[in-house]
Enzyme design. Structure first.
Site, short mmCIF file in Angstrom:
data_model
loop_
_atom_site.label_atom_id
_atom_site.label_comp_id
_atom_site.label_asym_id
_atom_site.label_seq_id
_atom_site.Cartn_x
_atom_site.Cartn_y
_atom_site.Cartn_z
N GLU A 132 -7.32 1.83 -13.29
CA GLU A 132 -6.77 3.00 -12.59
C GLU A 132 -5.50 3.50 -13.29
O GLU A 132 -5.31 4.71 -13.49
CB GLU A 132 -6.43 2.64 -11.14
N HIS A 165 -26.28 20.88 0.68
CA HIS A 165 -26.41 21.43 -0.67
C HIS A 165 -25.41 22.55 -0.90
O HIS A 165 -25.22 23.36 0.02
CB HIS A 165 -27.84 21.95 -0.86
N CYS A 180 0.83 -1.21 0.00
CA CYS A 180 0.00 0.00 0.00
C CYS A 180 0.87 1.26 0.00
O CYS A 180 0.69 2.15 -0.83
CB CYS A 180 -0.92 -0.03 1.22
N TYR A 231 -9.18 -3.40 -11.26
CA TYR A 231 -8.77 -2.20 -10.53
C TYR A 231 -7.47 -1.58 -11.10
O TYR A 231 -7.43 -0.43 -11.48
CB TYR A 231 -8.42 -2.56 -9.09
N LYS A 276 -0.33 5.29 -6.16
CA LYS A 276 -1.44 5.32 -7.12
C LYS A 276 -2.31 6.55 -6.90
O LYS A 276 -2.68 7.25 -7.84
CB LYS A 276 -2.23 4.02 -6.97
P1 FAD Z 1 1.49 -6.18 1.90
O1 FAD Z 1 1.15 -4.77 2.11
O2 FAD Z 1 1.79 -6.60 0.52
O3 FAD Z 1 2.76 -6.49 2.84
C1 FAD Z 1 3.42 -7.71 2.85
C2 FAD Z 1 4.89 -7.49 3.17
O4 FAD Z 1 5.51 -8.74 3.51
C3 FAD Z 1 5.67 -6.96 1.97
O5 FAD Z 1 6.50 -5.90 2.37
C4 FAD Z 1 6.50 -8.16 1.53
O6 FAD Z 1 7.69 -7.80 0.88
C5 FAD Z 1 6.78 -8.83 2.87
N1 FAD Z 1 7.15 -10.24 2.82
C6 FAD Z 1 6.75 -11.17 1.93
N2 FAD Z 1 7.26 -12.36 2.27
C7 FAD Z 1 7.99 -12.19 3.38
C8 FAD Z 1 8.73 -13.06 4.22
N3 FAD Z 1 8.80 -14.36 3.98
N4 FAD Z 1 9.40 -12.54 5.27
C9 FAD Z 1 9.34 -11.22 5.55
N5 FAD Z 1 8.62 -10.35 4.80
C10 FAD Z 1 7.94 -10.84 3.75
N6 FAD Z 1 -6.07 -1.22 -1.49
C11 FAD Z 1 -6.95 -0.28 -1.08
O7 FAD Z 1 -7.64 -0.49 -0.07
N7 FAD Z 1 -7.09 0.91 -1.74
C12 FAD Z 1 -6.37 1.21 -2.84
O8 FAD Z 1 -6.52 2.28 -3.42
C13 FAD Z 1 -5.43 0.24 -3.31
N8 FAD Z 1 -4.68 0.50 -4.38
C14 FAD Z 1 -3.75 -0.42 -4.79
C15 FAD Z 1 -3.00 -0.13 -5.92
C16 FAD Z 1 -2.07 -1.05 -6.38
C17 FAD Z 1 -1.24 -0.71 -7.59
C18 FAD Z 1 -1.89 -2.28 -5.68
C19 FAD Z 1 -0.85 -3.28 -6.14
C20 FAD Z 1 -2.65 -2.58 -4.56
C21 FAD Z 1 -3.60 -1.66 -4.11
N9 FAD Z 1 -4.40 -1.91 -3.00
C22 FAD Z 1 -5.31 -0.98 -2.58
C23 FAD Z 1 -4.29 -3.19 -2.27
C24 FAD Z 1 -3.45 -3.04 -0.99
O9 FAD Z 1 -2.21 -2.48 -1.30
C25 FAD Z 1 -3.25 -4.42 -0.35
O10 FAD Z 1 -4.52 -4.99 -0.12
C26 FAD Z 1 -2.52 -4.33 0.99
O11 FAD Z 1 -1.28 -3.71 0.86
C27 FAD Z 1 -2.33 -5.75 1.56
O12 FAD Z 1 -1.65 -5.69 2.78
P2 FAD Z 1 -0.91 -6.98 3.34
O13 FAD Z 1 -0.50 -6.62 4.74
O14 FAD Z 1 -1.71 -8.18 3.13
O15 FAD Z 1 0.39 -7.17 2.43
P1 NDP Z 2 -7.60 -8.53 -10.28
O1 NDP Z 2 -7.33 -9.89 -9.79
O2 NDP Z 2 -8.61 -7.70 -9.59
O3 NDP Z 2 -8.01 -8.58 -11.84
C1 NDP Z 2 -7.19 -9.20 -12.78
C2 NDP Z 2 -7.53 -8.70 -14.18
O4 NDP Z 2 -6.62 -9.28 -15.12
C3 NDP Z 2 -8.91 -9.11 -14.65
O5 NDP Z 2 -9.41 -8.12 -15.51
C4 NDP Z 2 -8.64 -10.42 -15.40
O6 NDP Z 2 -9.59 -10.68 -16.39
C5 NDP Z 2 -7.32 -10.10 -16.05
N1 NDP Z 2 -6.47 -11.27 -16.30
C6 NDP Z 2 -6.18 -12.28 -15.44
N2 NDP Z 2 -5.32 -13.14 -16.02
C7 NDP Z 2 -5.07 -12.67 -17.26
C8 NDP Z 2 -4.26 -13.11 -18.32
N3 NDP Z 2 -3.53 -14.22 -18.23
N4 NDP Z 2 -4.21 -12.36 -19.46
C9 NDP Z 2 -4.95 -11.25 -19.57
N5 NDP Z 2 -5.74 -10.77 -18.59
C10 NDP Z 2 -5.80 -11.47 -17.44
O7 NDP Z 2 -6.18 -7.85 -10.30
P2 NDP Z 2 -5.57 -6.42 -10.25
O8 NDP Z 2 -4.18 -6.71 -10.65
O9 NDP Z 2 -6.32 -5.39 -11.01
O10 NDP Z 2 -5.68 -6.01 -8.71
C11 NDP Z 2 -5.32 -6.86 -7.64
C12 NDP Z 2 -6.08 -6.47 -6.41
O11 NDP Z 2 -5.52 -5.29 -5.82
C13 NDP Z 2 -7.53 -6.08 -6.66
O12 NDP Z 2 -8.37 -7.20 -6.69
C14 NDP Z 2 -7.85 -5.17 -5.51
O13 NDP Z 2 -8.38 -5.89 -4.44
C15 NDP Z 2 -6.51 -4.56 -5.15
N6 NDP Z 2 -6.52 -3.16 -5.62
C16 NDP Z 2 -7.39 -2.28 -5.04
C17 NDP Z 2 -7.49 -1.00 -5.50
C18 NDP Z 2 -8.46 -0.05 -4.88
O14 NDP Z 2 -8.96 -0.33 -3.81
N7 NDP Z 2 -8.75 1.06 -5.52
C19 NDP Z 2 -6.65 -0.52 -6.59
C20 NDP Z 2 -5.76 -1.52 -7.12
C21 NDP Z 2 -5.71 -2.79 -6.64
P3 NDP Z 2 -10.90 -11.60 -16.14
O15 NDP Z 2 -11.95 -10.70 -15.56
O16 NDP Z 2 -11.19 -12.10 -17.49
O17 NDP Z 2 -10.51 -12.68 -15.18
#
Ligand code: FAD
Ligand code: NDP
Length: 493
Positions: free
Chosen positions: A203, A466, A57, A199, A65
């Site tokens: 985005e 409003h 995050c 997502y 993001k």
């Molecule tokens: P993470 O935050 O991924 O943390 C896991 C940590 O563990 C990492 O630092 C990893 O390197 C470390 N790790 C892995 N293996 C080991 C190990 N064996 N030993 C020690 N450390 C290890 N969510 C929202 O709610 N709103 C958003 O707008 C949003 N936007 C997103 C945009 C993008 C591009 C992405 C990719 C995700 C987004 N998310 C969003 C999703 C959100 O980031 C994740 O749901 C959240 O970070 C998950 O938290 P977590 O604690 O499960 O794991």
């Molecule tokens: P998702 O798992 O949500 O979606 C994957 C997308 O990739 C779908 O459109 C899927 O299509 C497509 N796809 C899967 N496999 C293939 C393939 N082999 N070739 C082409 N297309 C493929 O993944 P994201 O990476 O978008 O996000 C991961 C998670 O991160 C989200 O689910 C969300 O929970 C979190 N996130 C949250 C955000 C927020 O809160 N604003 C912002 C960004 C991420 P199909 O529908 O056909 O399966």
């Protein structure tokens, strides 16, 4: 590794992963008097990018993001501002300096990495910048600063999050990037192909387009699978209106690098017709995987779900009683930061105080941060129909005009909202969906109301603020059943 020495320490809780869920659980456990050790280690992306403490995050997810999203919206505001009388020199040539944006984002992230580290230190949570693997159900092994440490924990929490997936096609790993890299790009992304349609794809294409780069989305099926279909299609239309192209029902088959450094992408559609085009950047946003294999879970007996690498839990407890998991590593749970945080906190309370409160994974609000945002909480129309049948539902809907859009004559044709309610009695609200500016801010409060069993009667009895866009929810009166025109008539009616 010849200099490796060995130490052994004991803790009430060992947390694997210093992201949203792991840090929240560690802090709550420590508040309740537990001795806590937290390990966080970032394996570099295939392009060599890595980052500091705080997880996805903070470093490569929500925060960078949101900054890119905001930067893109600021571009719109500069255009609008002129209609409001602001005189902007050379306004026709406004353009983004990618390096300034990238640096500003990274300076902020580094400060957050540091603040988290200091916070853990002040709380006396031991932080180890090391990769943890299981030795047995109570023991984690890690190597940090050349020292191998064996950590013994009464409880162990797996909060390792996820990493982006790559498609299995030639050139994907060599030339493609993912969300682990996009925020680190030294050069502007240029003409970008975004593969995926959920997502991250929508985005990213949204902010890239807003920042002035040509963006194309390659979609294999539908946009935003799992969301309300009508809303998802409106978001797609809005992106198209802004100039994002969609390649529908297509899958990439090959990427090669040309002499001029362009990436030649070949793809086929669902009729097996083959196409190709050249791009500067190819961004894969096709979902994320949990790297549980590397944890050597078999040493502790922890099982992963049969159809993948994620961990199935009951109230965050794995099949091994003292080992728990929260966040993105969980099987079939929403991958969202606030979900990971609350699950981590509630778990720590259950482990280290008398709490019995479990995490409720239902009715989770979320927002897709496309240029015009889409926020929702509760059921989609399809889900509600499947669950209760069409005749048991009332669906209120309408298009609306944000006041701010009038003067710059910004298009409002995709500003739409709907409420899905039960038909009988006071009409219990099942789902709320909103497309418009700041949808995340709009939906947050209604999510709290829905937890308190919001009804349609409550909504219409609420006094509006409003002129806001959030008040549109309490003005909705047209039902889909009535067949009346949901387009707005005039302001202040
Ligand atoms: P993470 O935050 O991924 O943390 C896991 C940590 O563990 C990492 O630092 C990893 O390197 C470390 N790790 C892995 N293996 C080991 C190990 N064996 N030993 C020690 N450390 C290890 N969510 C929202 O709610 N709103 C958003 O707008 C949003 N936007 C997103 C945009 C993008 C591009 C992405 C990719 C995700 C987004 N998310 C969003 C999703 C959100 O980031 C994740 O749901 C959240 O970070 C998950 O938290 P977590 O604690 O499960 O794991
Ligand atoms: P998702 O798992 O949500 O979606 C994957 C997308 O990739 C779908 O459109 C899927 O299509 C497509 N796809 C899967 N496999 C293939 C393939 N082999 N070739 C082409 N297309 C493929 O993944 P994201 O990476 O978008 O996000 C991961 C998670 O991160 C989200 O689910 C969300 O929970 C979190 N996130 C949250 C955000 C927020 O809160 N604003 C912002 C960004 C991420 P199909 O529908 O056909 O399966």
């Amino acid at each position: 590794m010849s200099e490796v020495t060995s130490t052994q320490d004991s803790y009430d809780l060992i947390v694997l992963g210093g992201g949203s869920g792991g840090i929240a659980a560690a802090k709550e456990a420590q508040n309740l008097g537990a001795k806590v050790c937290l390990l966080d280690y970032v394996t570099p992306s295939p392009r060599g990018n890595k980052w500091g403490l705080g997880g996805t995050c903070v470093n490569v997810g929500c925060i960078p993001k949101k900054f890119m999203h905001h930067a893109s919206i600021l571009g719109d505001s500069i255009v609008d501002a002129q209609y409001y009388g602001w005189e902007i020199p050379e306004s026709k040539n406004i353009s983004l300096n990618w390096e300034t944006l990238r640096k500003a984002i990274h300076d902020h992230i580094k400060s957050v990495n540091w603040l988290i580290r200091v916070d853990l230190r002040d709380r006396k949570i031991e932080y180890i910048n090391g990769f943890g693997v299981f030795v047995d159900a109570n023991t984690i092994s890690t190597v940090a600063k050349g020292v191998e440490r064996k950590l013994v924990g009464k409880y162990i929490l797996i909060a390792i999050g996820g990493r982006p997936r790559y498609p299995d096609i030639p050139g994907a790993m060599e030339y493609g990037i993912t969300s682990d890299d996009i925020f680190f790009l030294k050069n502007p992304p240029g003409k970008t192909l975004v593969v995926g349609a959920s997502y991250i794809a929508l985005e990213s294409a949204g902010f890239l387009n807003g920042l002035g780069y040509n963006a194309t989305i390659m979609m294999r099926s539908v946009p935003l699978r799992g969301f309300d279909r009508q809303m998802a299609e409106i978001i797609k239309t809005e992106l198209e209106d802004r100039g994002v192209s969609f390649l529908k029902k297509c899958l990439p088959t090959n990427i090669e690098k040309l002499d001029d450094d362009k990436l030649k992408v070949t793809w086929k559609n669902d009729s097996d017709e083959v196409f190709s085009d050249n791009f500067d950047t190819v961004l894969f946003a096709i979902g994320r995987m949990a790297k549980t294999k590397e944890l050597e879970l078999e040493n502790a007996g922890v099982k992963v779900a049969a159809d993948g690498d994620k961990i199935d839990v009951v109230n965050e407890q794995t099949n091994v009683p003292n080992i728990y998991a929260v966040g993105d590593v969980l099987y079939k749970k929403p991958e969202l930061t606030p979900v990971a945080i609350l699950a981590g906190k509630l778990l720590a309370k259950r482990l280290f105080s008398n709490s019995t409160q479990n995490m409720d994974y239902d009715t989770i609000p979320t927002t897709v941060f496309t240029p015009l945002e889409y926020g929702s909480v509760g059921m989609s129309e399809e889900r509600a129909i499947e669950r209760f049948g069409e005749d048991s539902l009332e669906i209120y809907h309408g298009y609306y005009k944000p006041t701010e859009f009038f003067i710059p004559q910004r298009s409002y044709r995709n500003c739409y909202l709907k409420i899905i309610t039960k038909r009988e009695g006071d009409q219990y609200v099942l789902g709320m969906h909103f497309i418009g500016p700041n949808a995340g801010e709009v939906i947050q409060g209604f999510a709290a109301a829905m937890r308190l069993c919001l009804t349609y009667k409550d909504l219409v009895d609420t006094i509006g603020i409003h002129p806001t866009i959030a008040e549109e929810f309490i003005r909705l009166s047209i039902t889909k059943r009535s067949g009346k025109d949901p387009n707005p008539s005039a302001c202040c009616n």
